[in-house]
Design a protein around this motif. Structure first.
Motif, PDB file in Angstrom:
ATOM      1  N   ILE A 256       0.844  -1.206   0.000  1.00  0.00           N
ATOM      2  CA  ILE A 256       0.000   0.000   0.000  1.00  0.00           C
ATOM      3  C   ILE A 256       0.877   1.253   0.000  1.00  0.00           C
ATOM      4  O   ILE A 256       0.641   2.191  -0.765  1.00  0.00           O
ATOM      5  CB  ILE A 256      -0.967  -0.008   1.199  1.00  0.00           C
ATOM      6  CG1 ILE A 256      -2.068  -1.053   0.965  1.00  0.00           C
ATOM      7  CG2 ILE A 256      -1.563   1.375   1.436  1.00  0.00           C
ATOM      8  CD1 ILE A 256      -2.962  -1.294   2.160  1.00  0.00           C
ATOM      9  N   MET A 257       1.903   1.265   0.830  1.00  0.00           N
ATOM     10  CA  MET A 257       2.780   2.434   0.908  1.00  0.00           C
ATOM     11  C   MET A 257       3.541   2.656  -0.395  1.00  0.00           C
ATOM     12  O   MET A 257       3.632   3.784  -0.885  1.00  0.00           O
ATOM     13  CB  MET A 257       3.767   2.282   2.074  1.00  0.00           C
ATOM     14  CG  MET A 257       3.103   2.258   3.443  1.00  0.00           C
ATOM     15  SD  MET A 257       2.246   3.780   3.824  1.00  0.00           S
ATOM     16  CE  MET A 257       3.631   4.866   4.057  1.00  0.00           C
ATOM     17  N   SER A 258       4.092   1.593  -0.973  1.00  0.00           N
ATOM     18  CA  SER A 258       4.867   1.761  -2.206  1.00  0.00           C
ATOM     19  C   SER A 258       3.972   2.162  -3.373  1.00  0.00           C
ATOM     20  O   SER A 258       4.363   2.982  -4.208  1.00  0.00           O
ATOM     21  CB  SER A 258       5.671   0.500  -2.536  1.00  0.00           C
ATOM     22  OG  SER A 258       4.828  -0.570  -2.882  1.00  0.00           O
ATOM     23  N   LEU A 259       2.754   1.616  -3.440  1.00  0.00           N
ATOM     24  CA  LEU A 259       1.827   2.007  -4.497  1.00  0.00           C
ATOM     25  C   LEU A 259       1.434   3.464  -4.355  1.00  0.00           C
ATOM     26  O   LEU A 259       1.350   4.198  -5.339  1.00  0.00           O
ATOM     27  CB  LEU A 259       0.579   1.125  -4.468  1.00  0.00           C
ATOM     28  CG  LEU A 259       0.770  -0.329  -4.863  1.00  0.00           C
ATOM     29  CD1 LEU A 259      -0.536  -1.098  -4.695  1.00  0.00           C
ATOM     30  CD2 LEU A 259       1.297  -0.457  -6.276  1.00  0.00           C
ATOM     31  N   ASN A 260       1.202   3.904  -3.136  1.00  0.00           N
ATOM     32  CA  ASN A 260       0.867   5.302  -2.892  1.00  0.00           C
ATOM     33  C   ASN A 260       1.983   6.211  -3.390  1.00  0.00           C
ATOM     34  O   ASN A 260       1.723   7.197  -4.080  1.00  0.00           O
ATOM     35  CB  ASN A 260       0.600   5.534  -1.404  1.00  0.00           C
ATOM     36  CG  ASN A 260       0.209   6.968  -1.124  1.00  0.00           C
ATOM     37  OD1 ASN A 260      -0.793   7.455  -1.619  1.00  0.00           O
ATOM     38  ND2 ASN A 260       1.025   7.642  -0.323  1.00  0.00           N
ATOM     39  N   ASP A 261       3.224   5.865  -3.072  1.00  0.00           N
ATOM     40  CA  ASP A 261       4.367   6.679  -3.502  1.00  0.00           C
ATOM     41  C   ASP A 261       4.474   6.711  -5.024  1.00  0.00           C
ATOM     42  O   ASP A 261       4.686   7.769  -5.619  1.00  0.00           O
ATOM     43  CB  ASP A 261       5.669   6.140  -2.903  1.00  0.00           C
ATOM     44  CG  ASP A 261       5.763   6.349  -1.403  1.00  0.00           C
ATOM     45  OD1 ASP A 261       4.974   7.134  -0.845  1.00  0.00           O
ATOM     46  OD2 ASP A 261       6.626   5.695  -0.783  1.00  0.00           O
ATOM     47  N   LYS A 262       4.324   5.551  -5.654  1.00  0.00           N
ATOM     48  CA  LYS A 262       4.435   5.453  -7.114  1.00  0.00           C
ATOM     49  C   LYS A 262       3.346   6.282  -7.790  1.00  0.00           C
ATOM     50  O   LYS A 262       3.615   7.038  -8.721  1.00  0.00           O
ATOM     51  CB  LYS A 262       4.322   3.992  -7.544  1.00  0.00           C
ATOM     52  CG  LYS A 262       4.334   3.793  -9.030  1.00  0.00           C
ATOM     53  CD  LYS A 262       4.113   2.340  -9.398  1.00  0.00           C
ATOM     54  CE  LYS A 262       3.961   2.200 -10.898  1.00  0.00           C
ATOM     55  NZ  LYS A 262       3.460   0.921 -11.302  1.00  0.00           N
TER      56      LYS A 262
END
Length: 110
Positions: free
Chosen positions: A61-67
């Motif tokens: 969830i965190m990495s997708l948000n950043d991307k």
């Protein structure tokens, strides 16, 4: 993990069911990876059908948000159970990713 997908006003809504854990996070990661070629950069994850999230799920969830944010879009979360909401608060994810009560509120926040 399974999901249903719909689109409203240019926002892709994924309603998730089951566990978002190490065994299932790849399914969601692949779906979002496909979004780049389709120009999809605004997502809502409806977690109403999710009973468990482990650290792999939170990391995803965190990495997708950043991307997505880097591409001018974002990720919003809706329909979170009290248990998962507490974990979001403890882990401070809720200070990074916006959590909404309704899908309509999340859509209008874009």
């Amino acid at each position: 993990m399974e999901y249903t997908e719909s689109k409203v006003e240019g926002v892709t809504i994924l309603k998730l069911f089951g566990n978002l854990d190490m065994l299932n996070a790849g399914i969601l990661k692949e779906r979002i990876k496909e979004s780049g070629s389709a120009g999809e950069i605004k997502f809502i994850f409806d977690l109403g059908g999710v009973s468990f999230i482990d650290s792999s799920g939170f990391g995803l969830i965190m990495s997708l948000n950043d991307k997505l944010a880097a591409q001018g879009g974002g990720l919003k979360i809706v329909n979170v159970s009290k248990t998962i909401q507490q974990i979001f608060k403890i882990s401070k994810i809720s200070s990074v990713i916006q959590i909404y009560v309704t899908t309509e509120d999340a859509i209008s926040s874009f």
